[in-house]
Scaffold this motif. Structure first.
Motif, PDB file in Angstrom:
ATOM      1  N   CYS A  65      -4.711  17.256  -3.863  1.00  0.00           N
ATOM      2  CA  CYS A  65      -3.412  17.926  -3.647  1.00  0.00           C
ATOM      3  C   CYS A  65      -2.522  17.701  -4.874  1.00  0.00           C
ATOM      4  O   CYS A  65      -2.323  16.566  -5.294  1.00  0.00           O
ATOM      5  CB  CYS A  65      -2.739  17.348  -2.405  1.00  0.00           C
ATOM      6  SG  CYS A  65      -1.059  17.961  -2.165  1.00  0.00           S
TER       7      CYS A  65
ATOM      8  N   CYS B 141      -5.185  20.857   0.554  1.00  0.00           N
ATOM      9  CA  CYS B 141      -4.984  20.114   1.800  1.00  0.00           C
ATOM     10  C   CYS B 141      -5.552  20.880   3.002  1.00  0.00           C
ATOM     11  O   CYS B 141      -6.207  20.288   3.859  1.00  0.00           O
ATOM     12  CB  CYS B 141      -3.495  19.862   2.031  1.00  0.00           C
ATOM     13  SG  CYS B 141      -2.800  18.572   0.972  1.00  0.00           S
TER      14      CYS B 141
ATOM     15  N   CYS C  75       0.638  17.218   0.666  1.00  0.00           N
ATOM     16  CA  CYS C  75       1.633  18.124   1.267  1.00  0.00           C
ATOM     17  C   CYS C  75       1.238  18.719   2.605  1.00  0.00           C
ATOM     18  O   CYS C  75       2.101  19.151   3.362  1.00  0.00           O
ATOM     19  CB  CYS C  75       1.958  19.226   0.273  1.00  0.00           C
ATOM     20  SG  CYS C  75       0.630  20.444   0.073  1.00  0.00           S
ATOM     21  N   ASN C  76      -0.064  18.782   2.888  1.00  0.00           N
ATOM     22  CA  ASN C  76      -0.545  19.461   4.098  1.00  0.00           C
ATOM     23  C   ASN C  76      -0.088  20.912   4.169  1.00  0.00           C
ATOM     24  O   ASN C  76       0.066  21.477   5.251  1.00  0.00           O
ATOM     25  CB  ASN C  76      -0.121  18.690   5.364  1.00  0.00           C
ATOM     26  CG  ASN C  76      -1.051  18.986   6.532  1.00  0.00           C
ATOM     27  OD1 ASN C  76      -2.236  19.258   6.337  1.00  0.00           O
ATOM     28  ND2 ASN C  76      -0.517  18.968   7.734  1.00  0.00           N
ATOM     29  N   HIS C  77       0.153  21.518   3.013  1.00  0.00           N
ATOM     30  CA  HIS C  77       0.537  22.935   2.961  1.00  0.00           C
ATOM     31  C   HIS C  77      -0.299  23.708   1.954  1.00  0.00           C
ATOM     32  O   HIS C  77      -0.350  24.929   2.013  1.00  0.00           O
ATOM     33  CB  HIS C  77       2.012  23.087   2.559  1.00  0.00           C
ATOM     34  CG  HIS C  77       2.955  22.759   3.673  1.00  0.00           C
ATOM     35  ND1 HIS C  77       3.130  23.578   4.766  1.00  0.00           N
ATOM     36  CD2 HIS C  77       3.753  21.688   3.875  1.00  0.00           C
ATOM     37  CE1 HIS C  77       4.014  23.031   5.586  1.00  0.00           C
ATOM     38  NE2 HIS C  77       4.397  21.874   5.070  1.00  0.00           N
ATOM     39  N   CYS C  78      -0.915  23.016   0.991  1.00  0.00           N
ATOM     40  CA  CYS C  78      -1.551  23.720  -0.123  1.00  0.00           C
ATOM     41  C   CYS C  78      -3.022  24.026   0.180  1.00  0.00           C
ATOM     42  O   CYS C  78      -3.582  23.608   1.191  1.00  0.00           O
ATOM     43  CB  CYS C  78      -1.432  22.892  -1.410  1.00  0.00           C
ATOM     44  SG  CYS C  78      -2.545  21.471  -1.470  1.00  0.00           S
TER      45      CYS C  78
HETATM   46 ZN   LIG Z   1      -1.410  19.588  -0.645  1.00  0.00          ZN
END
Ligand SMILES: [Zn+2]
Ligand SMILES: [Zn+2]
Length: 367
Positions: free
Chosen positions: A115, A106, A100-103
């Motif tokens: 992730c 990540c 996700c590149n948000h959590c």
């Molecule tokens: Zn993530």
């Protein structure tokens, strides 16, 4: 290409796979359709068939690492260098995606392999989601899935012969931080362990000890670069003393466990030297527990013990480059000794599960 595609579907654990037809997918912008050249059958597929992985949305189309020809694409898809992927290119793709590149994992831990949003072709998708597994005439590449061209001087058979084990092994060897001249023991020389041996040799390890119960696998490990082999038929205490003898009594610098046997983790902690590194990458599924003495085997030994889960794009990318550059010296191509058509995937699972072959390939054009 036809407008319908046949895939082998694993409807539920412990049931024979059957062939089903799927309609041609509508390509989203940034999506592509691959005509499958090869997919593979690895231990994970056997675990999937035995229902040993949690949360799998059966029915599924298995096959996580695959090679295919780009039949169609929509919009612009580029590789990491910014070069266009084009129709007709022979490609593979990172099966793990939608990280996700948000959590926390990540962004903070920088470990997208943990992730919770990650998806994996051939494992986390239902067949109802479409052609998202490799045991199929065609594979739908969703937008954002990272495609990589197979270079002209890399035979697809060499890359897929190493397959997912090649990528996992590279991650494990990275974690082991092998230094020039070190010694390493590899516990279990199946598809992952064979590539661990190859990469350890390329990393400059001098003594590379392969341990396995299957004589053919030990012989193959020698071709990959093992300098010593020990059959599991040798009693554990004798294995330990042999390794001590080889290393002037100190133990090996690095142990990589790639067998999937809980006992091997305890053994790894016995044979590693004080202050050495142990990487565990053989336990993709729960194979049970083992007793470990934290004082003698970890704390007092000052051991670094590392787990290795999945892989990231960098491992995938470098694995292709390594196969391209060392595929003549390291016989990855010969790891897959049998190729099966889509109608023969039950036999393929049997061959891998019984350890009759190290790796089997699925070749849809064969059916
Ligand atoms: Zn993530
Ligand atoms: Zn695999």
């Amino acid at each position: 290409m036809p407008s319908k595609y046949v895939a082998a579907v694993m409807a539920a654990p412990n049931r024979p796979l059957d062939l089903r037809e799927f309609p041609e997918p509508q390509l989203e912008m940034g999506g592509a359709l691959l005509q499958t050249l090869y997919s593979e059958v690895c231990g994970t597929d056997v675990h999937l068939h035995h229902g040993k992985l949690a949360g799998v949305p059966y029915p599924i189309i298995p096959g996580h690492v695959s090679v295919g020809t780009v039949a169609k694409l929509r919009g612009s898809i580029t590789n990491v260098y910014g070069d266009d992927i084009r129709e007709g290119d022979v490609v593979t793709f990172l099966d793990v995606h939608e990280t996700c590149n948000h959590c926390y994992h990540c962004l903070i831990a920088r470990q997208p392999n943990r992730c919770p949003a990650r998806k994996v072709y051939g494992i986390t998708y239902s067949a109802a989601d479409g052609l998202l597994g490799g045991w199929s005439e065609a594979i739908y590449i969703k937008p954002g899935v990272k495609l990589v061209q197979i270079p002209p001087n890399l035979a697809p058979e060499t890359f897929i012969g190493g397959g997912c084990g090649l990528v996992t092994a590279l991650h494990a060897v990275d974690l082991a931080e092998i230094r020039l001249g070190e010694s390493i023991a590899v516990l279990g020389v199946g598809p992952v362990g064979q590539s661990v041996v190859a990469f350890a040799a390329l990393s400059g390890a001098i003594d590379i000890i392969a341990i396995d119960a299957v004589a053919d696998r030990l012989a193959f490990a020698r071709r990959m670069g093992a300098t010593h082999t020990i059959d599991l038929g040798v009693a554990r205490a004798d294995r330990l003393s042999r390794i001590r003898d080889m290393t002037h009594g100190v133990g090996v610098d690095v142990v990589i466990e790639a067998s999937g046997h809980p006992d091997a983790v305890a053994e790894a902690l016995d044979i590693v030297r004080d202050g050495g590194r142990v990487v565990v990458c053989g336990h993709y599924t729960d194979n049970g527990s083992v007793e470990i003495n934290p004082h003698w085997q970890i704390n007092r030994k000052h051991v670094q013990l590392r787990g290795c889960w999945g892989s990231r794009y960098e491992h995938f990318h470098r694995a292709i480059e390594l196969a391209q550059n060392f595929g003549d010296a390291k016989p990855w191509r010969e790891l897959a000794t049998r190729t099966f058509g889509l109608a023969e995937t039950n036999e393929a699972l049997q061959a891998v599960g019984s350890r009759e072959v190290v790796k089997a390939l699925v070749r849809p054009a064969q059916s």
